[in-house]
Motif scaffolding. Structure first.
Motif, PDB file in Angstrom:
ATOM      1  N   UNK A  90       0.801  -1.224   0.000  1.00 57.04           N
ATOM      2  CA  UNK A  90       0.000   0.000   0.000  1.00 57.04           C
ATOM      3  C   UNK A  90       0.830   1.269   0.000  1.00 57.04           C
ATOM      4  N   UNK A  91       2.135   1.165   0.338  1.00 56.81           N
ATOM      5  CA  UNK A  91       2.981   2.365   0.378  1.00 56.81           C
ATOM      6  C   UNK A  91       3.671   2.633  -0.953  1.00 56.81           C
ATOM      7  N   UNK A  92       3.290   1.913  -1.997  1.00 51.89           N
ATOM      8  CA  UNK A  92       3.861   2.133  -3.324  1.00 51.89           C
ATOM      9  C   UNK A  92       2.817   2.807  -4.210  1.00 51.89           C
ATOM     10  N   UNK A  93       3.260   3.676  -5.119  1.00 50.44           N
ATOM     11  CA  UNK A  93       2.331   4.400  -5.980  1.00 50.44           C
ATOM     12  C   UNK A  93       1.480   3.446  -6.811  1.00 50.44           C
ATOM     13  N   UNK A  94       2.019   2.272  -7.161  1.00 57.12           N
ATOM     14  CA  UNK A  94       1.232   1.313  -7.936  1.00 57.12           C
ATOM     15  C   UNK A  94       0.017   0.837  -7.152  1.00 57.12           C
ATOM     16  N   UNK A  95       0.170   0.654  -5.831  1.00 54.14           N
ATOM     17  CA  UNK A  95      -0.950   0.241  -5.006  1.00 54.14           C
ATOM     18  C   UNK A  95      -2.004   1.325  -4.887  1.00 54.14           C
ATOM     19  N   UNK A  96      -1.561   2.575  -4.746  1.00 52.01           N
ATOM     20  CA  UNK A  96      -2.497   3.699  -4.622  1.00 52.01           C
ATOM     21  C   UNK A  96      -3.243   3.917  -5.932  1.00 52.01           C
ATOM     22  N   UNK A  97      -2.532   3.912  -7.049  1.00 50.80           N
ATOM     23  CA  UNK A  97      -3.193   4.144  -8.337  1.00 50.80           C
ATOM     24  C   UNK A  97      -4.132   2.995  -8.689  1.00 50.80           C
ATOM     25  N   UNK A  98      -3.803   1.766  -8.266  1.00 53.87           N
ATOM     26  CA  UNK A  98      -4.697   0.625  -8.519  1.00 53.87           C
ATOM     27  C   UNK A  98      -6.034   0.810  -7.814  1.00 53.87           C
ATOM     28  N   UNK A  99      -5.996   1.330  -6.582  1.00 59.77           N
ATOM     29  CA  UNK A  99      -7.235   1.579  -5.847  1.00 59.77           C
ATOM     30  C   UNK A  99      -8.074   2.640  -6.550  1.00 59.77           C
ATOM     31  N   UNK A 100      -7.454   3.750  -6.904  1.00 54.95           N
ATOM     32  CA  UNK A 100      -8.200   4.848  -7.518  1.00 54.95           C
ATOM     33  C   UNK A 100      -8.752   4.452  -8.883  1.00 54.95           C
ATOM     34  N   UNK A 101      -7.954   3.741  -9.685  1.00 52.63           N
ATOM     35  CA  UNK A 101      -8.400   3.335 -11.025  1.00 52.63           C
ATOM     36  C   UNK A 101      -9.617   2.424 -10.949  1.00 52.63           C
ATOM     37  N   UNK A 102      -9.560   1.429 -10.063  1.00 51.98           N
ATOM     38  CA  UNK A 102     -10.673   0.483  -9.959  1.00 51.98           C
ATOM     39  C   UNK A 102     -11.927   1.147  -9.413  1.00 51.98           C
ATOM     40  N   UNK A 103     -11.767   2.035  -8.453  1.00 51.67           N
ATOM     41  CA  UNK A 103     -12.930   2.722  -7.887  1.00 51.67           C
ATOM     42  C   UNK A 103     -13.590   3.596  -8.945  1.00 51.67           C
ATOM     43  N   UNK A 104     -12.812   4.320  -9.718  1.00 51.46           N
ATOM     44  CA  UNK A 104     -13.394   5.194 -10.744  1.00 51.46           C
ATOM     45  C   UNK A 104     -14.079   4.374 -11.838  1.00 51.46           C
ATOM     46  N   UNK A 105     -13.559   3.171 -12.108  1.00 51.36           N
ATOM     47  CA  UNK A 105     -14.176   2.290 -13.110  1.00 51.36           C
ATOM     48  C   UNK A 105     -15.345   1.488 -12.533  1.00 51.36           C
ATOM     49  N   UNK A 106     -15.590   1.600 -11.201  1.00 48.46           N
ATOM     50  CA  UNK A 106     -16.618   0.806 -10.516  1.00 48.46           C
ATOM     51  C   UNK A 106     -16.291  -0.684 -10.530  1.00 48.46           C
ATOM     52  N   UNK A 107     -15.017  -1.020 -10.427  1.00 45.80           N
ATOM     53  CA  UNK A 107     -14.575  -2.413 -10.431  1.00 45.80           C
ATOM     54  C   UNK A 107     -14.348  -2.886  -8.998  1.00 45.80           C
ATOM     55  N   UNK A 108     -14.699  -4.108  -8.722  1.00 46.48           N
ATOM     56  CA  UNK A 108     -14.460  -4.691  -7.400  1.00 46.48           C
ATOM     57  C   UNK A 108     -12.965  -4.856  -7.172  1.00 46.48           C
ATOM     58  N   UNK A 109     -12.486  -4.428  -6.013  1.00 44.13           N
ATOM     59  CA  UNK A 109     -11.090  -4.577  -5.624  1.00 44.13           C
ATOM     60  C   UNK A 109     -10.969  -5.794  -4.710  1.00 44.13           C
ATOM     61  N   UNK A 110     -10.092  -6.711  -5.060  1.00 47.87           N
ATOM     62  CA  UNK A 110      -9.818  -7.888  -4.231  1.00 47.87           C
ATOM     63  C   UNK A 110      -8.403  -7.738  -3.686  1.00 47.87           C
ATOM     64  N   UNK A 111      -8.265  -7.680  -2.372  1.00 47.76           N
ATOM     65  CA  UNK A 111      -6.950  -7.434  -1.772  1.00 47.76           C
ATOM     66  C   UNK A 111      -6.315  -8.724  -1.276  1.00 47.76           C
ATOM     67  N   UNK A 112      -5.018  -8.849  -1.561  1.00 51.54           N
ATOM     68  CA  UNK A 112      -4.201  -9.936  -1.013  1.00 51.54           C
ATOM     69  C   UNK A 112      -3.159  -9.271  -0.112  1.00 51.54           C
ATOM     70  N   UNK A 113      -3.403  -9.213   1.201  1.00 50.72           N
ATOM     71  CA  UNK A 113      -2.528  -8.440   2.088  1.00 50.72           C
ATOM     72  C   UNK A 113      -1.067  -8.857   2.050  1.00 50.72           C
ATOM     73  N   UNK A 114      -0.814 -10.154   1.997  1.00 51.32           N
ATOM     74  CA  UNK A 114       0.561 -10.649   1.987  1.00 51.32           C
ATOM     75  C   UNK A 114       0.719 -11.628   0.826  1.00 51.32           C
ATOM     76  N   UNK A 115       1.578 -11.287  -0.119  1.00 48.90           N
ATOM     77  CA  UNK A 115       1.675 -12.084  -1.346  1.00 48.90           C
ATOM     78  C   UNK A 115       2.322 -13.442  -1.124  1.00 48.90           C
ATOM     79  N   UNK A 116       1.707 -14.450  -1.706  1.00 46.58           N
ATOM     80  CA  UNK A 116       2.328 -15.749  -1.950  1.00 46.58           C
ATOM     81  C   UNK A 116       1.768 -16.218  -3.283  1.00 46.58           C
ATOM     82  N   UNK A 117       2.548 -16.945  -4.088  1.00 49.24           N
ATOM     83  CA  UNK A 117       2.027 -17.365  -5.391  1.00 49.24           C
ATOM     84  C   UNK A 117       0.808 -18.268  -5.272  1.00 49.24           C
ATOM     85  N   UNK A 118       0.820 -19.145  -4.276  1.00 45.93           N
ATOM     86  CA  UNK A 118      -0.323 -20.043  -4.082  1.00 45.93           C
ATOM     87  C   UNK A 118      -1.560 -19.252  -3.661  1.00 45.93           C
ATOM     88  N   UNK A 119      -1.369 -18.294  -2.743  1.00 45.09           N
ATOM     89  CA  UNK A 119      -2.484 -17.460  -2.310  1.00 45.09           C
ATOM     90  C   UNK A 119      -3.051 -16.625  -3.442  1.00 45.09           C
TER      91      UNK A 119
END
Length: 499
Positions: free
Chosen positions: A193-222
């Motif tokens: 969330x502290x990277x610009x890519x994370x912030x812009x992803x939130x704003x882009x999806x909200x403006x497009x009315x797209x559902x945001x699915x968050x994966x708090x801690x990345x793992x490939x299996x998760x």
């Protein structure tokens, strides 16, 4: 205008549409706007001058971002992976702040700085309690600073990069169509969330009315399981994430990925082998390479889906080479390549990348980095080919200067990566009494292969490039150092090679 408008428009257009899913909990756009307004109340009561997030991705990131926007104070997500001393210094620079996240840690390392601290769960609970659903009170959110992000500070004290509401809205309004997403569309967000890519992803999806699915801690299996579980249609990954996802699939981790229609990637150099493999594994998905910086409010150049598929299938070396590029500039920005004297370079001439446009901030709390006519020197090195495709060569500071000759680490790495036994490589400048700097490389051998000899690798470079590019020192290692966004930490490679 204020970025809060993005959430207000989404909630007005589709208040009951699911806007966010995190750890199984679902939030409608109406819920998110109500919580952001509740956050506004908490911020006003606290007297905070900043809103900081010290946590993994969660609904709190969305609520804090837009709550800060409504309150007219900067949102400042912090890197929770930093050592205590470094984090305490950053917290001191934004005091007094309303801090959401690791309450115990903030109290321990910055308890005397005057912050108001909420654990994530308490923050989200309170934001839902303090704003009645039928309350239509007025507020003036302002149009100043929306986001403040601290740079990595690898060579000096971290700088505070400033992004104004006008910069972020310039990017979103120029690249996203309002309400364009279908109700079934879902975007998986797995970057910090502290990277610009994370912030812009939130704003882009909200403006497009797209559902945001968050994966708090990345793992490939998760990641794979969440794509299947939430029928994710869109995702953004960094190169190391995509590499690990492919590795998990190759090792047999099964997941239904039929819903995945679009994959964007960026944040670091994507190995050609990985993107070719991904294009084969996900034939139904459209791939996009996005290049941008914190100071440019995210993306400034794109290599689109059609160009990916054309390059992947082509036998034309020039077309196929485009997979190594970051595509062409967005219509809303200008890009130039300039040499050390400031001259604008022609096609295929290397230099430093400059960018200009409404979304470009180029501003730090300490000072502005913009030129008099509004150009931002990115400190990234690269060139534009004759068709306008932008190719990156790394950071301008990473250029190896041998006997007065400038050499791009990328060209040496690309040659070495053609060896079937090499999976990863980093070229850096190392001290040389004779030349000032010489080429040193750190090499990772592919699993199941014997390491090639040093003479073999030197001959490979000598046969493709000028002899000055031949490595003077070669180190074989089990892995290269990357940060969480997939950027190679060349300074650490230099330290090891220089020993």
């Amino acid at each position: 205008m204020n970025i809060a408008l993005l959430l207000e428009m989404a909630a007005d257009a589709a208040p009951d549409r699911i806007g966010l899913v995190c750890d199984g909990k679902r939030w409608t756009y109406g819920d998110l706007l109500s919580a952001a307004r509740g956050a506004f109340e908490l911020i006003q009561e606290s007297g905070a001058e900043y809103v900081a997030l010290l946590d993994e991705s969660s609904e709190a990131a969305v609520i804090a971002l837009f709550g800060a926007a409504l309150a007219g104070v900067p949102y400042c997500p912090l890197n929770y992976r930093l050592p205590d001393a470094d984090l305490a210094a950053l917290l001191d620079r934004i005091a007094p702040a309303l801090v959401v996240g690791d309450e115990e840690r903030v109290e321990r390392i910055a308890g005397e700085q005057g912050h108001t601290v909420y654990a994530r769960e308490l923050f989200t609970l309170k934001t839902q309690e303090v704003w009645p659903a039928d309350d239509e009170r007025e507020y003036d959110p302002g149009q100043g600073i929306a986001v403040q992000l601290f740079t990595s500070g690898t060579t000096a004290a971290p700088k505070a990069a400033i992004l104004r509401h006008s910069n972020l809205l310039g990017y979103i309004l120029g690249s996203v169509e309002f309400g364009a997403a279908e109700e079934s569309d879902a975007a998986l967000v797995s970057v910090p969330p502290y990277h610009i890519a994370g912030i812009s992803a939130l704003m882009s999806s909200i403006y497009a009315n797209r559902k945001i699915v968050m994966l708090p801690s990345f793992s490939p299996e998760g990641w794979l399981d969440l794509v299947a579980q939430e029928q994710v249609s869109n995702a953004f990954v960094v190169p190391t994430m995509l590499s690990r996802i492919i590795e998990a699939i190759d090792k047999g981790h099964a997941a239904d990925l039929g819903s995945l229609r679009a994959v964007a990637y960026g944040g670091g150099k994507m190995p050609l082998e990985i993107i070719h493999r991904a294009l084969d594994l996900f034939p139904q998905a459209s791939f996009t390479n996005a290049y941008g910086l914190t100071e440019t409010s995210s993306t400034i150049a794109l290599l689109g889906p059609e160009e990916h598929r054309a390059a992947h299938a082509s036998d034309d070396p020039r077309v196929r080479a485009r997979l190594s590029s970051v595509g062409v500039p967005l219509p809303t920005v200008e890009i130039e390549i300039r040499d050390e004297e400031g001259r604008v370079c022609g096609p295929n001439e290397p230099g430093e990348i400059y960018v200009r446009g409404d979304q470009v901030s180029g501003e730090y709390k300490e000072k502005s980095a913009l030129t008099a006519d509004g150009w931002f020197p990115t400190r990234d090195a690269g060139y534009l080919d004759e068709d306008g495709y932008l190719f990156l060569s790394g950071r301008a500071d990473d250029v190896i200067v041998r006997g007065g000759e400038n050499m791009s680490p990328g060209e040496i790495e690309d040659v070495l990566l053609t060896h079937p036994a090499i999976s990863d490589v980093a070229a850096v400048g190392i001290p040389s009494v004779e030349w000032g700097e010489a080429v040193g490389v750190a090499v990772v051998t592919r699993e199941g292969h014997q390491p090639p000899s040093e003479a073999e690798l030197k001959d490979l470079v000598r046969g493709r490039l000028r002899s000055s590019r031949v490595p003077e020192k070669i180190l074989f290692t089990s892995e290269l150092p990357y940060n969480e966004m997939g950027k190679l930490l060349r300074r650490k490679v230099k330290e090891v090679l220089a020993e």
